[in-house]
Design an enzyme around this catalytic site. Sequence first.
Site, PDB file in Angstrom:
ATOM      1  CG  ASP A   1     -12.529  -9.854 -21.157  1.00 17.42           C
ATOM      2  OD1 ASP A   1     -11.838 -10.891 -21.075  1.00 17.42           O
ATOM      3  OD2 ASP A   1     -13.359  -9.656 -22.069  1.00 17.42           O
TER       4      ASP A   1
ATOM      5  CB  SER B   1     -23.087  10.227  -4.110  1.00 12.10           C
ATOM      6  OG  SER B   1     -22.450   9.884  -2.898  1.00 12.10           O
ATOM      7  CB  THR B   2     -23.980   5.302  -5.663  1.00 12.47           C
ATOM      8  OG1 THR B   2     -24.901   5.655  -6.691  1.00 12.47           O
ATOM      9  CG2 THR B   2     -23.959   3.802  -5.485  1.00 12.47           C
TER      10      THR B   2
ATOM     11  CG  HIS C   1      -2.227   0.766   0.962  1.00 13.95           C
ATOM     12  ND1 HIS C   1      -2.286   1.907   0.170  1.00 13.95           N
ATOM     13  CD2 HIS C   1      -3.490   0.580   1.416  1.00 13.95           C
ATOM     14  CE1 HIS C   1      -3.519   2.381   0.167  1.00 13.95           C
ATOM     15  NE2 HIS C   1      -4.275   1.596   0.905  1.00 13.95           N
TER      16      HIS C   1
HETATM   17  C1  LIG Z   1     -14.894  10.543  -1.609  1.00 19.35           C
HETATM   18  C2  LIG Z   1     -15.747   9.628  -2.431  1.00 19.35           C
HETATM   19  C3  LIG Z   1     -15.816   8.266  -1.707  1.00 19.35           C
HETATM   20  C4  LIG Z   1     -17.148  10.273  -2.477  1.00 19.35           C
HETATM   21  O1  LIG Z   1     -17.937   9.598  -3.290  1.00 19.35           O
HETATM   22  P1  LIG Z   1     -19.231  10.231  -3.953  1.00 19.35           P
HETATM   23  O2  LIG Z   1     -19.796   9.148  -4.781  1.00 19.35           O
HETATM   24  O3  LIG Z   1     -20.095  10.855  -2.926  1.00 19.35           O
HETATM   25  O4  LIG Z   1     -18.722  11.399  -4.819  1.00 19.35           O
HETATM   26  P2  LIG Z   1     -18.208  11.406  -6.291  1.00 19.35           P
HETATM   27  O5  LIG Z   1     -17.773  12.777  -6.543  1.00 19.35           O
HETATM   28  O6  LIG Z   1     -17.249  10.302  -6.500  1.00 19.35           O
HETATM   29  O7  LIG Z   1     -19.510  11.069  -7.159  1.00 19.35           O
HETATM   30  C5  LIG Z   1     -20.709  11.841  -7.066  1.00 19.35           C
HETATM   31  C6  LIG Z   1     -21.477  11.686  -8.356  1.00 19.35           C
HETATM   32  O8  LIG Z   1     -20.637  12.087  -9.405  1.00 19.35           O
HETATM   33  C7  LIG Z   1     -20.681  11.157 -10.504  1.00 19.35           C
HETATM   34  N1  LIG Z   1     -19.357  10.523 -10.658  1.00 19.35           N
HETATM   35  C8  LIG Z   1     -18.227  11.003 -10.131  1.00 19.35           C
HETATM   36  N2  LIG Z   1     -17.172  10.256 -10.486  1.00 19.35           N
HETATM   37  C9  LIG Z   1     -17.618   9.264 -11.256  1.00 19.35           C
HETATM   38  C10 LIG Z   1     -17.019   8.169 -11.926  1.00 19.35           C
HETATM   39  N3  LIG Z   1     -15.704   7.957 -11.923  1.00 19.35           N
HETATM   40  N4  LIG Z   1     -17.801   7.331 -12.608  1.00 19.35           N
HETATM   41  C11 LIG Z   1     -19.134   7.535 -12.633  1.00 19.35           C
HETATM   42  N5  LIG Z   1     -19.753   8.562 -12.026  1.00 19.35           N
HETATM   43  C12 LIG Z   1     -19.022   9.423 -11.355  1.00 19.35           C
HETATM   44  C13 LIG Z   1     -21.778  10.240 -10.191  1.00 19.35           C
HETATM   45  O9  LIG Z   1     -22.943  10.766 -10.787  1.00 19.35           O
HETATM   46  C14 LIG Z   1     -21.901  10.283  -8.685  1.00 19.35           C
HETATM   47  O10 LIG Z   1     -23.214  10.020  -8.267  1.00 19.35           O
HETATM   48  P3  LIG Z   1     -23.721   8.507  -8.078  1.00 19.35           P
HETATM   49  O11 LIG Z   1     -22.774   7.884  -7.130  1.00 19.35           O
HETATM   50  O12 LIG Z   1     -25.077   8.600  -7.481  1.00 19.35           O
HETATM   51  O13 LIG Z   1     -23.704   7.818  -9.374  1.00 19.35           O
HETATM   52  C15 LIG Z   1     -15.210   9.434  -3.861  1.00 19.35           C
HETATM   53  O14 LIG Z   1     -15.165  10.640  -4.513  1.00 19.35           O
HETATM   54  C16 LIG Z   1     -13.848   8.816  -3.931  1.00 19.35           C
HETATM   55  O15 LIG Z   1     -12.825   9.479  -3.756  1.00 19.35           O
HETATM   56  N6  LIG Z   1     -13.779   7.516  -4.221  1.00 19.35           N
HETATM   57  C17 LIG Z   1     -12.526   6.762  -4.357  1.00 19.35           C
HETATM   58  C18 LIG Z   1     -11.975   6.364  -3.001  1.00 19.35           C
HETATM   59  C19 LIG Z   1     -10.784   5.490  -3.117  1.00 19.35           C
HETATM   60  O16 LIG Z   1      -9.848   5.729  -3.886  1.00 19.35           O
HETATM   61  N7  LIG Z   1     -10.762   4.371  -2.376  1.00 19.35           N
HETATM   62  C20 LIG Z   1      -9.707   3.382  -2.369  1.00 19.35           C
HETATM   63  C21 LIG Z   1      -8.724   3.605  -1.261  1.00 19.35           C
HETATM   64  S1  LIG Z   1      -7.288   2.579  -1.442  1.00 19.35           S
HETATM   65  C22 LIG Z   1      -7.824   1.082  -0.924  1.00 19.35           C
HETATM   66  O17 LIG Z   1      -8.859   0.932  -0.367  1.00 19.35           O
HETATM   67  C23 LIG Z   1      -6.931  -0.065  -1.233  1.00 19.35           C
HETATM   68  C24 LIG Z   1      -7.259  -0.676  -2.544  1.00 19.35           C
HETATM   69  O18 LIG Z   1      -8.407  -0.541  -3.019  1.00 19.35           O
HETATM   70  O19 LIG Z   1      -6.373  -1.320  -3.130  1.00 19.35           O
END
Ligand SMILES: CC(C)(COP(=O)(O)OP(=O)(O)OC[C@H]1O[C@@H](n2cnc3c(N)ncnc32)[C@H](O)[C@@H]1OP(=O)(O)O)[C@@H](O)C(=O)NCCC(=O)NCCSC(=O)CC(=O)O
Length: 462
Positions: free
Chosen positions: A407, A287-288, A164
């Site tokens: 895939d 959001s989802t 990590h």
């Molecule tokens: C902070 C968050 C969790 C918040 O999520 P939210 O869903 O509230 O916010 P968001 O800005 O991403 O998305 C809000 C809305 O924007 C749109 N949207 C934004 N980005 C999108 C994308 N890439 N694909 C599709 N839709 C997207 C959607 O309509 C979504 O609504 P809707 O959702 O309704 O469609 C996220 O932004 C985020 O950073 N996610 C990634 C976290 C991450 O990297 N985790 C892994 C850690 S490492 C780890 O754990 C180890 C490993 O994995 O190996």
Amino acid sequence: MVSSLNIIEVARVTPSNSDSAESLSLPLTYFDLIYYKLRAVERVIFYRIPNVTRPFFDSVIVPNLKTSLSSCLSHYLPLAGKLIWEPLDHKPTIVYSQNDDVSFSLAETNADFSSLSGNEPFPSTELYPLVPALQSSDDSASIVSFQVTLFPNQGFCIGVSAHHAVLDGKTTTMFLKSWAHICKHQDFSLPQDLIPTYDRTVIKSPTDSENKVLNEWRSFTKILAGGKEPANPKSLKLNPSFEIGPDVVRYTLQLTREDIQTLRERLKREVSSSSSSTSSSKELRLSTFVIVYSYVLVCIIRARGGEPHRPVGYAFSVDCRSLMNPPAPNYFGNCIAGCSRMMLTAKMFMGEEGLLAAATMVSDSIEEWDESFAWKIPDFVAYATLPPETQLILVSGSNRFGVYELDFGWGRPDKVMVVSISPGNGISMAEGRDQNGGVEIGLSLKKHEMDSLIDLLHCELK
Ligand SMILES: CC(C)(COP(=O)(O)OP(=O)(O)OC[C@H]1O[C@@H](n2cnc3c(N)ncnc32)[C@H](O)[C@@H]1OP(=O)(O)O)[C@@H](O)C(=O)NCCC(=O)NCCSC(=O)CC(=O)O
């Protein structure tokens, strides 16, 4: 029947242009240092091939995976390197030298593919033989390792262990998509969105933040050692994996787009009729992620039951690539920061308004987020001194990674799981396999607690 696994071979794979490639070194950044001792992140990806035989595995699947991995590593050279910490350096560095390689194990098992990749609970211990160990010692640590396991007449799986401090979830999944792309298309070049960028200057962390993170680690290690200074503060030995008891089971909750919409509507109704104790002045971010995480958080806390004032908390990661200057969507490395609330009580989520309370907190945590949060030094000491009974719900993975697009030429995966989730507290998240707006949640709990949780999760949706 207790299943068994036989390791056929532990091979090594070098990047395809390893003789011509220059050596390189890549210093860890502020974001990377946050994870430098953390146990490896382990994933397993299942592919169903009903009539697969050992000869087909040996002559088609393995050679294709190996050759494409070798090509892919040429785009991702640091993965074939090692993490080392030179005596005069203040932090570890990723060093890649010519002909460095990755470990690539082959195995065969008589385990039941359908049960491990299915949707009924099964003992969590059955997943662990499918992921390879990641070598680490005081002096160095490997960055990734792979294991491909054949389930004769059923399919195969790819197990991945990732360090990590080098890869966050976005980087790991980008690498896996690149490998799959090369394997499926037999094409060495990568599409633009899979080409990693290594420019460390986009991470403009404040002066001295790296030392502050390393000091946090030192204090954390000291607290865990009962107040004793670490014998070797520069040791790169990773923290050990979780101990998984035989009574711990693994379950994947699948929420459909309709389930999520039902919860969204319920939250909207509750907002309009809520008392002031749970409502926030800000508009709820529905959001989802917010809906699903809040829902699972509340159900896990309720399933454990117990004393209403027992301590609970939550923590999830925020991908900061879009906040960097300039934004770095393909940045290789860690570009995430933790968002957490500690010292909450179970009672806050137990009652009728528990879901709204959770959604309001998670929504506010995200809405308040800006670049300054990315540089907030994590308080490891606070983690180490939490009351031991604290139920801290942590998320791995994300519903944004597209893991079901992986895939390699044998179709989409049947199942993708983050294996390394902490029993009782950890959950993993991925988008649903049908890619239709659903979400999968990986859960690992003691059997009796999982039974209560499954009842609650389904009952609450009715
Ligand atoms: C902070 C968050 C969790 C918040 O999520 P939210 O869903 O509230 O916010 P968001 O800005 O991403 O998305 C809000 C809305 O924007 C749109 N949207 C934004 N980005 C999108 C994308 N890439 N694909 C599709 N839709 C997207 C959607 O309509 C979504 O609504 P809707 O959702 O309704 O469609 C996220 O932004 C985020 O950073 N996610 C990634 C976290 C991450 O990297 N985790 C892994 C850690 S490492 C780890 O754990 C180890 C490993 O994995 O190996």
